[in-house]
Each structure stands twice: as structure tokens, then as C-alpha cells.
Design an enzyme around this catalytic site. Sequence first.
Site, PDB file in Angstrom:
ATOM      1  N   GLU A  76      24.098 122.315  90.557  1.00 57.07           N
ATOM      2  CA  GLU A  76      24.084 123.563  89.789  1.00 57.07           C
ATOM      3  C   GLU A  76      24.719 123.389  88.403  1.00 57.07           C
ATOM      4  O   GLU A  76      24.181 123.854  87.410  1.00 57.07           O
ATOM      5  CB  GLU A  76      24.866 124.618  90.597  1.00 57.07           C
ATOM      6  CG  GLU A  76      24.936 125.977  89.966  1.00 57.07           C
ATOM      7  CD  GLU A  76      23.710 126.821  90.279  1.00 57.07           C
ATOM      8  OE1 GLU A  76      22.772 126.299  90.900  1.00 57.07           O
ATOM      9  OE2 GLU A  76      23.706 127.990  89.873  1.00 57.07           O
ATOM     10  N   ASP A  77      25.842 122.706  88.332  1.00 52.12           N
ATOM     11  CA  ASP A  77      26.625 122.704  87.089  1.00 52.12           C
ATOM     12  C   ASP A  77      26.584 121.412  86.286  1.00 52.12           C
ATOM     13  O   ASP A  77      27.054 121.376  85.158  1.00 52.12           O
ATOM     14  CB  ASP A  77      28.116 123.001  87.390  1.00 52.12           C
ATOM     15  CG  ASP A  77      28.293 124.384  87.986  1.00 52.12           C
ATOM     16  OD1 ASP A  77      27.345 125.176  87.886  1.00 52.12           O
ATOM     17  OD2 ASP A  77      29.361 124.650  88.549  1.00 52.12           O
ATOM     18  N   ASP A  80      51.582 153.950 114.021  1.00 58.05           N
ATOM     19  CA  ASP A  80      52.386 154.376 115.146  1.00 58.05           C
ATOM     20  C   ASP A  80      52.135 153.548 116.385  1.00 58.05           C
ATOM     21  O   ASP A  80      52.717 153.774 117.427  1.00 58.05           O
ATOM     22  CB  ASP A  80      52.101 155.849 115.436  1.00 58.05           C
ATOM     23  CG  ASP A  80      53.380 156.549 115.833  1.00 58.05           C
ATOM     24  OD1 ASP A  80      54.450 155.952 115.626  1.00 58.05           O
ATOM     25  OD2 ASP A  80      53.295 157.673 116.354  1.00 58.05           O
TER      26      ASP A  80
END
Length: 700
Positions: free
Chosen positions: A76-77, A259
Site C-alpha cells: 500500500e505505502d 451497584d
Amino acid sequence: MYLFAGLKEQLETYLDKEQVKQIQDAYVVARDAHAGQLRSSGDPYITHPVAVARILSEYHFDPQTIMAALLHDVIEDCDVSKEELAEKFGDQVADLVEGVSKLTQIKFRTRAEAQAENFRKMMMAMVQDIRVILIKLADRLHNMRTLGSLKPEKRRRIANETLEIYAPIALRLGMYGIRGELEDLGFAARYPMRYRVLKESVRKARGNRKEIINTIIDNIQQRLEADVLHARVVGREKDLFSIYRKMKEKRTSLTEVMDVYAFRVICDTEDTCYRILGFLHSLYIPIPGRFKDYIAIPKANGYQSLHTTLKGPHGLHIEVQIRTDAMDQMAENGVAAHWLYKSSNDTNPAELKAREWMKSLMELQSRAGDSMEFIENVKIDLFPDEVFVFTPNGSIIVLPHGATPVDFAYAIHTDVGNSCIACKINRQIMPLSTPLINGSTVEIITAPGAKPNPSWLSFVITGKARANIRHFLKNLRLDEALSLGERLLDQALGEKSLDDFDAELKQQIATKTKHKNFEEVLTEIGLGRLAAIVIAHRLMPKEETAVEEDTNEKKPLAIRGTEGLLVSYAKCCHPIPYEPIVAFVSAGRGIIIHRADCKNVAKHQTDEHKYMPVQWEEGIQGEFSIELRVVVFNDRGVLAKVTSVIAEAEANIVNIDIDQQDGATNALNFTMTVRDRVHLANIIRRVRQLKFVNKISRSK
Ligand code: MN
């Protein structure tokens, strides 16, 4: 190497030297590929893939998964190709990295809730290998951990996507641990104010409760030890996001949610679980109706535990879960548990592990006889028989596997289907018959007045498309038959035209020939079930006009090429414009155009009930199919040269067959479309000029 050191240490705990060495090679490639790139935090980019690999190594994933995690952003990069990765690290790693890249490319674009569900399914459907999803989850987890340095707008978008898509996927895979962390980080980034306020309130409430919690833990621990039962007792804090969700969904206050005091008791065997339950019930009074046996009857997602609620000191409600270590691990890690607890050198492929996990769920389920819905969903997600594609505005359309753009068009709207003429898949014009692939964006191009094409029936697969096309064609056929019938009869009338006869006469003829009205008569003529000449005779009795004598002067019917289904062109002789032609009238199927010299029709043309004169209309437009046989001397690149000459001459090649002849020559049989005779002559002339062409002829 400094960055790699921590990961290496972890890997050495479960992998052998050779495997760690391979992973180190992948690290070096990733580091060099990302050299000079920085994350928005300012850190070197490589810190991210290393962190992702680290997360996965904690689940003892196989070396391929770890290598793919280190390399997950390089396609991708960094312009590293899949082929390079395959060459260096094998196909598996390359496939995994490519799978992750594909998931990264698709973006969750719409807000609608229903779309989120489809989007999750699509992500699962896009992966061939479950490890792709697991790498993507680890990737997202690390990105969420380091979200702080992004701009607020981007942070919100990513957080939203995490809460809507990734956390539910983790849940679906039974990975409660990762899911919890994704939700907490997502909540903090998506609603920072609410998160801060809630966190502070919960912190205060917990501070007040610390003493009580410790007292209860001590009480339980002592009770168990008195009976020599080995078990761990832990106080269980609810995640902020699940507190938030509970408050929102059930409209309760924080005090009500807080609680409840929750504990988990973890022991060695199923048997011990039940014994511990007995002791707890004797220590505090159980609240009726709150006991659940998820060991005997597991939850649909495979979750197993005993649940009970007790009335503790000061009347406090105490929720206790009792489970074995194995149940605890399964609840925490889901599908990943299968990597964690297999020996390091087993080569069990990923899909098998996913199936194993499914199988273990099924086994639990069959014992329980409970709802199979979850398992059905997971199964569909992991082994899908559907495709998920986008409309141009980002909505997701779900179609059966193998569906085409025409199915897609009808899924959007019948009108879109009926008027579609072309489509773009990921912005490229593609044939309407292209099978759709997960994650594609499909755009349908429509034209007003366009009609469904009968050939679509050969490739559409959805019932909706099929039914609509059939319905349309049936009506269309009758319309076309009517107008063809009109023209045929007009032509049979010679000098006269249909308008010269009054309605009464037409109705009489209709009645006599047992038709409702004259339109029906014309339709029957168009369909070829009734000869035009017969009706012409009835309209013009012999004494008035000598039809027989006029036969030779009948104006031939002009073929326009746009008649539709009821005029077709013979496959035996492939007529093209301006060649002499004749029409064969085929009962029920309209008319079929042959070349006048076609062998199949030559002998019978005098039968005027079956044959009629026709001619091409001047200026006819269209593409007509022909077959051309080119015999060539064997030479390198011959086929390519012939094809390109034909293409340059603006003919569309539909199909090519090659007949091996002797060693010296080959015969290339082209099926192509041309405009007319002149166009074809031009093509033949150009092909003949090629020096390696021996013979060229039009088939038949
Ligand atoms: Mn990444």
C-alpha cells in the site's frame, strides 16, 4: 535491529531459530521499504508494523502471519509489489499482505446501521484466509492505541469505524479481549467528554467499593480453601464502554449499573465449577431466578461459565462467574485460541483452524440444542456464498455469488435494470456479464428508452432479474410482433395500404379467422403464425384487384436492423447490409434473413407462404456478425498482427478459433461484427496485404 529485539525475544519463546531468522529478513525488508517514513506521532513508521507483529506473537501466530504483519503496509505505502514479496517470502505471505491491503482500501462510508452489518460481512467475505482479518484487527488495535496524534476529525472517523466494524468482528470471532480494548479506545476517541466524565465517576465509585470488594474476595477465598479447592478469585470490573452501553440502552443511572459487584472464579475442572457453586450458595444466599448454567448449555458463541447472583453483606448484589481455565481462555481469545494452544511446529492451515473453531462451537451447540443463529452468521461470514458490492454513493448491495451488473441493476430498481445499457466496475467500463467481486463499486449506466436484452438471460442469476427480463420480453415480443405484422401485411397489399380498408372489414376478417380483433391478426402475422398474403387476399377479393399478377411488383419489405426479436439473421450465411437477401417466415419466431444465394434457402424461395422478398433499408446502421477464415503461414506473432489489422479497420472481434493445419500453415477463424459489405471488403483487402496471409475467405 534495536526495534526488532523485543519482538525477537517474544518469538523465541515459541518458534525455532530458522523461523525467527526468516521473520528477521522480513523485518529488514519492511524497515528498508519504510525508511524515511514517519507516523503522525513522529516515530519512524517501522515501529507500527513491529508493534502489530508483537500483538500477534502474543497469540503465538505462525511465522507467515508474523512476517505478513511486518510487511502489511509495504504494498500500500511503499511500491513493493506482491510478486517481489512472493519471491522473497513465499506465496502465503504475499497473499496475506495483499489481503490486508485490499481491506485497507475499502472505507466504511455511510452511517446507516444496517450498512454496518453488511460492511462487516463484506470484510469477512473479502478474505480468503482468516489470518488476514486477524492481522487487520491487530493493525487496528495498534492504530487505536496510538490515535492521540491524529487530527480530531480523523480520530473520530477511525474511532467510529472501530466501534461499528472492528469491535463487532472481534466479538464475532469470539475474541473478547481485543474487542474490549477496541471498544474502550474507540469510546474514548469517539466521545471524549462522556468518556472522561464516566471514567471519573466510575473511579470514585470503585474507590469507595474497594474495601467491600476485598472483604468479599477474602470471604470466598477462605471458604474455598477450607475445602481444599484451588481457584483464583478476581474482582471483575466492567469496561467503560459496556457500562455506557448499558446506561444508554436500559436508561439506567450509573449508580444502578455500579451497584452490582462482580467476581470471577477460575478453577481447573468442570466438576470443580459445580462444587464451587455449591459452596458459594452456602456462603451467601442466592437470588432466585438468577442462576444460569452456561456450562451444560453454552451460549451460542461458545461461551461457557456458571452465572449466579448472591445476596452479600449489607444486602449487596454479588454477581459471580465460575469457569475453568480453558473456558476462560476460549472466552478471551476465540478463534485465536487455536493458535495459542497448538504446538509451534504444527502446520495446520489457517482455514482448517477456523473450521476447527467452528466445529468446536458446533459441538458445544449440539449439546445445548440452543439457537444456531450466531454460528450460522459466523459460518456465512467465514465461508460466504454472497458478494458485497458498493453503489457509487457507498451503499452496500448484497448479491448471490456469481451475480453480474445486470443482477445488481435489478437489485437497485426494476427500472434501472430495464433501462441499463452499460456499467462501470471500479470506474472502468466492463461487460454487463462480468461476475462481480467483493468490494467493487458498480455504476450502472442507463438510457431512456433502452430495453432489456434477451441475451442477459444467459448470465443473470437472481430471480428478480430473470423474472423482470422475461416479463419485459414477453410484452416486447407482442409489441414488436404487432408492428412487424403491420409492415408485412402492408407489403403484401402492394399498391394499397392498410389504411385504405375500413375498421368494419378488418373486424369481420378477425372474427372469421377466430381472433378477437384485427390487432391480434396483425400480431399473429408478425409472429409468423399467419401468412400476410392470406389476409391480403381477404382484404382484397380477387375481382377487385389481381393480387397474383401484382406479385412481381410487390415492394420488398425494408429491413431496418432495429426490428427487435422477430427479425433475426441466419447463422448459416451471416447476411450483411446491401447483399441481396430473402426472408424465411418461421411460425412463431418471426422472420429470418438469409443471403439470397444461401444454399439452405436457394431451392425453396418460390413458396410465397414461407418466403418473402426483403431488402436492406438505405442508410441502415448497426453491427452485423460474420465469419472470416484466414489461412496464414506459421510465423511469430502472426495472430497478433492479423488481429490488430482487423481492429484498426474498426471491426469488433467476438471470437477466434485456430485450426492447426499442416506444419506450415494455420487457419484462423474470426467471428466479428461489421457495418456492411463495403466495410467487410475493406477489412479483407487490408488483411490480404499482410505478407504471411495465404488465403482469406468468408465462411460459407
Ligand atoms: Mn497498518
